[in-house]
Design a protein around this motif. Structure first.
Motif, PDB file in Angstrom:
ATOM      1  N   LEU A 113       1.594  70.287  54.296  1.00 16.32           N
ATOM      2  CA  LEU A 113       2.391  69.912  53.127  1.00 16.32           C
ATOM      3  C   LEU A 113       2.866  71.125  52.345  1.00 16.32           C
ATOM      4  O   LEU A 113       3.966  71.111  51.779  1.00 16.32           O
ATOM      5  CB  LEU A 113       1.581  68.994  52.210  1.00 16.32           C
ATOM      6  CG  LEU A 113       1.364  67.554  52.687  1.00 16.32           C
ATOM      7  CD1 LEU A 113       0.655  66.751  51.613  1.00 16.32           C
ATOM      8  CD2 LEU A 113       2.692  66.902  53.028  1.00 16.32           C
ATOM      9  N   LEU A 114       2.056  72.178  52.278  1.00 19.21           N
ATOM     10  CA  LEU A 114       2.485  73.381  51.573  1.00 19.21           C
ATOM     11  C   LEU A 114       3.732  73.971  52.215  1.00 19.21           C
ATOM     12  O   LEU A 114       4.682  74.360  51.526  1.00 19.21           O
ATOM     13  CB  LEU A 114       1.349  74.409  51.557  1.00 19.21           C
ATOM     14  CG  LEU A 114       1.694  75.775  50.936  1.00 19.21           C
ATOM     15  CD1 LEU A 114       2.131  75.606  49.487  1.00 19.21           C
ATOM     16  CD2 LEU A 114       0.510  76.725  51.042  1.00 19.21           C
ATOM     17  N   ALA A 115       3.731  74.022  53.557  1.00 14.61           N
ATOM     18  CA  ALA A 115       4.904  74.550  54.259  1.00 14.61           C
ATOM     19  C   ALA A 115       6.134  73.685  54.011  1.00 14.61           C
ATOM     20  O   ALA A 115       7.247  74.194  53.821  1.00 14.61           O
ATOM     21  CB  ALA A 115       4.623  74.649  55.759  1.00 14.61           C
ATOM     22  N   ARG A 116       5.971  72.379  53.986  1.00 17.38           N
ATOM     23  CA  ARG A 116       7.102  71.485  53.781  1.00 17.38           C
ATOM     24  C   ARG A 116       7.600  71.528  52.327  1.00 17.38           C
ATOM     25  O   ARG A 116       8.799  71.379  52.072  1.00 17.38           O
ATOM     26  CB  ARG A 116       6.729  70.055  54.193  1.00 17.38           C
ATOM     27  CG  ARG A 116       6.454  69.942  55.687  1.00 17.38           C
ATOM     28  CD  ARG A 116       6.238  68.510  56.123  1.00 17.38           C
ATOM     29  NE  ARG A 116       7.436  67.676  55.998  1.00 17.38           N
ATOM     30  CZ  ARG A 116       8.463  67.704  56.841  1.00 17.38           C
ATOM     31  NH1 ARG A 116       8.456  68.550  57.878  1.00 17.38           N
ATOM     32  NH2 ARG A 116       9.490  66.908  56.663  1.00 17.38           N
ATOM     33  N   ILE A 117       6.690  71.742  51.372  1.00 17.89           N
ATOM     34  CA  ILE A 117       7.117  71.903  49.988  1.00 17.89           C
ATOM     35  C   ILE A 117       7.923  73.196  49.833  1.00 17.89           C
ATOM     36  O   ILE A 117       8.967  73.225  49.154  1.00 17.89           O
ATOM     37  CB  ILE A 117       5.894  71.910  49.046  1.00 17.89           C
ATOM     38  CG1 ILE A 117       5.308  70.503  48.945  1.00 17.89           C
ATOM     39  CG2 ILE A 117       6.269  72.426  47.662  1.00 17.89           C
ATOM     40  CD1 ILE A 117       6.223  69.508  48.254  1.00 17.89           C
ATOM     41  N   LEU A 118       7.451  74.270  50.451  1.00 21.94           N
ATOM     42  CA  LEU A 118       8.184  75.538  50.397  1.00 21.94           C
ATOM     43  C   LEU A 118       9.548  75.399  51.070  1.00 21.94           C
ATOM     44  O   LEU A 118      10.561  75.917  50.568  1.00 21.94           O
ATOM     45  CB  LEU A 118       7.370  76.644  51.075  1.00 21.94           C
ATOM     46  CG  LEU A 118       6.091  77.085  50.376  1.00 21.94           C
ATOM     47  CD1 LEU A 118       5.333  78.075  51.249  1.00 21.94           C
ATOM     48  CD2 LEU A 118       6.400  77.701  49.026  1.00 21.94           C
ATOM     49  N   GLU A 119       9.589  74.713  52.189  1.00 20.25           N
ATOM     50  CA  GLU A 119      10.855  74.544  52.909  1.00 20.25           C
ATOM     51  C   GLU A 119      11.813  73.669  52.107  1.00 20.25           C
ATOM     52  O   GLU A 119      13.024  73.922  52.079  1.00 20.25           O
ATOM     53  CB  GLU A 119      10.574  73.908  54.276  1.00 20.25           C
ATOM     54  CG  GLU A 119      11.797  73.747  55.167  1.00 20.25           C
ATOM     55  CD  GLU A 119      12.304  75.065  55.713  1.00 20.25           C
ATOM     56  OE1 GLU A 119      13.396  75.074  56.313  1.00 20.25           O
ATOM     57  OE2 GLU A 119      11.612  76.092  55.550  1.00 20.25           O
ATOM     58  N   GLY A 120      11.295  72.641  51.457  1.00 22.29           N
ATOM     59  CA  GLY A 120      12.163  71.771  50.682  1.00 22.29           C
ATOM     60  C   GLY A 120      12.645  72.385  49.385  1.00 22.29           C
ATOM     61  O   GLY A 120      13.657  71.935  48.819  1.00 22.29           O
ATOM     62  N   SER A 121      11.962  73.422  48.888  1.00 23.09           N
ATOM     63  CA  SER A 121      12.348  74.024  47.609  1.00 23.09           C
ATOM     64  C   SER A 121      13.723  74.673  47.688  1.00 23.09           C
ATOM     65  O   SER A 121      14.567  74.483  46.802  1.00 23.09           O
ATOM     66  CB  SER A 121      11.289  75.038  47.173  1.00 23.09           C
ATOM     67  OG  SER A 121      11.213  76.116  48.099  1.00 23.09           O
ATOM     68  N   TRP A 122      13.978  75.443  48.751  1.00 23.80           N
ATOM     69  CA  TRP A 122      15.263  76.124  48.809  1.00 23.80           C
ATOM     70  C   TRP A 122      16.396  75.142  49.090  1.00 23.80           C
ATOM     71  O   TRP A 122      17.529  75.342  48.630  1.00 23.80           O
ATOM     72  CB  TRP A 122      15.246  77.248  49.848  1.00 23.80           C
ATOM     73  CG  TRP A 122      15.172  76.837  51.293  1.00 23.80           C
ATOM     74  CD1 TRP A 122      14.053  76.736  52.062  1.00 23.80           C
ATOM     75  CD2 TRP A 122      16.264  76.507  52.141  1.00 23.80           C
ATOM     76  NE1 TRP A 122      14.374  76.347  53.330  1.00 23.80           N
ATOM     77  CE2 TRP A 122      15.725  76.208  53.424  1.00 23.80           C
ATOM     78  CE3 TRP A 122      17.641  76.425  51.973  1.00 23.80           C
ATOM     79  CZ2 TRP A 122      16.524  75.831  54.496  1.00 23.80           C
ATOM     80  CZ3 TRP A 122      18.430  76.059  53.042  1.00 23.80           C
ATOM     81  CH2 TRP A 122      17.874  75.771  54.287  1.00 23.80           C
ATOM     82  N   VAL A 123      16.109  74.053  49.796  1.00 25.93           N
ATOM     83  CA  VAL A 123      17.138  73.043  50.026  1.00 25.93           C
ATOM     84  C   VAL A 123      17.559  72.392  48.708  1.00 25.93           C
ATOM     85  O   VAL A 123      18.756  72.285  48.395  1.00 25.93           O
ATOM     86  CB  VAL A 123      16.633  71.975  51.018  1.00 25.93           C
ATOM     87  CG1 VAL A 123      17.644  70.843  51.136  1.00 25.93           C
ATOM     88  CG2 VAL A 123      16.368  72.589  52.385  1.00 25.93           C
ATOM     89  N   SER A 124      16.578  71.993  47.906  1.00 24.00           N
ATOM     90  CA  SER A 124      16.885  71.342  46.635  1.00 24.00           C
ATOM     91  C   SER A 124      17.625  72.279  45.692  1.00 24.00           C
ATOM     92  O   SER A 124      18.592  71.878  45.029  1.00 24.00           O
ATOM     93  CB  SER A 124      15.594  70.850  45.968  1.00 24.00           C
ATOM     94  OG  SER A 124      15.000  69.820  46.721  1.00 24.00           O
TER      95      SER A 124
END
Length: 332
Positions: A113-124
């Protein structure tokens, strides 16, 4: 005649020449409007805290890929050994939290989940900043033109704003995003999804910025510096871009910081509905969509992306409120 009064002690030492000499050594300097606004902003501790969080979020989003590489994380790498085959839920307590996975893993696939939160941050943030930039550009130009020229130009642009505001934006965005999922304009995949979201969110939100700029322009066009520019022979384009726009920077900055969190929520809503960023690419709204099936048995999967959206939106709102109070103290 009366005898002169003699002074002794501390009173005799405070001679005017000594006071003037101290003043000459340290000159009194004036403060610009920017310095005054910065001093006001620094006194607002809540706004400063929001600004710090925003800076950290931007830094994390910009460095998300290097951070993932440094920590050895992969947002799309499934790990079925972390999933209980009988329940399809993460092994252990609190969503599979451990030293290797501090925020746990997602059900069914076992992705960190940490990796997916980091990945989703730049998209948002890319979608939010891109859509805000598009809205600000269109709204500022049309708003200042409408407010300055007035008459038929103002009436036409104002009615255009009313038409855009009358659109059911969410339904329209769903229709456009769904129809362009396969490919368009030579783009496909993630670049296409991000471009479509930026266009849909930014293009249909410009009337909000346009109305604010138009109202400010109607007030500024009656000021003395505009009359002075006209008296010196300046024409409309010069007054628009050299006299009015510099005085609109404050309201534009303030409203932009308040528009960014709205765009983050809009992107998350579209991804939650399945017409935004498509899996397996991580996005905060998409993670909430997948967490709906598991929120009763694995609430961790919903809490993590929900908190990410909450903290980001709150930080930008606090920053925007602080900038508004600093740049326009009369609005408090």
């Amino acid at each position: 005649m009366t005898a002169p009064i003699e002074t002794t002690g501390a009173a005799a030492e405070a001679q005017p020449e000594a006071v003037l000499k101290g003043v000459e050594q340290k000159r009194i300097e004036g403060r610009s409007l920017g310095q005054i606004a910065w001093l006001r902003f620094r006194r607002d501790k809540v706004a400063v805290a929001g600004a710090i969080v925003v800076i950290l979020l931007i830094a994390v989003a910009a460095l998300s890929r290097p951070i993932q590489s440094l920590l050895g994380l992969d947002p799309n790498n499934p790990n079925q050994s972390l999933i209980d085959p009988n329940t399809t839920l993460p092994k252990g307590d609190f969503g599979g939290m451990s030293g290797d996975h501090p925020l746990g893993v997602d059900p069914k696939f076992g992705r960190d989940l940490l990796a997916r939160i980091l990945e989703g941050s730049w998209v948002s943030l890319i979608v939010a900043f891109g859509a805000t930039l598009l809205s600000v550009a269109i709204g500022t130009v049309l708003g200042v033109v409408a407010g300055f020229y007035r008459g038929r130009v103002d009436a036409f642009i104002s009615r255009m704003m009313d038409v855009f505001l009358a659109f059911p934006l969410l339904l329209f965005a769903i229709a456009i995003s769904a129809s362009l999922q396969g490919g368009a304009f030579g783009l496909e995949g993630l670049p296409l999804h991000i471009s479509v979201l930026i266009f849909v969110i930014g293009f249909f939100n410009w009337p909000y910025m346009g109305r604010i700029v138009r109202a400010q322009t109607l007030s500024l066009r009656e000021r003395e510096f505009v009359d002075a520019a006209r008296g010196m022979g300046a024409r409309g384009p010069f007054i628009l871009f050299r006299e009015l726009l510099p005085n609109l920077v404050g309201p534009i900055i303030v409203y932009s910081t308040l528009l960014i969190p709205s765009n983050i929520l809009f992107e998350a809503a579209l991804s939650f509905l399945g017409v935004g960023i498509q899996p397996p690419q991580a996005s905060w709204g998409g993670m909430l969509n997948q967490a709906v099936k598991y929120y009763e048995v694995d609430p961790q999967y919903m809490i993590v992306p929900g908190l990410a959206i909450f903290v980001t939106v709150l930080a930008f709102n606090l920053l925007g409120d602080g900038l508004r109070d600093a740049l326009d103290p009369r609005s408090r």
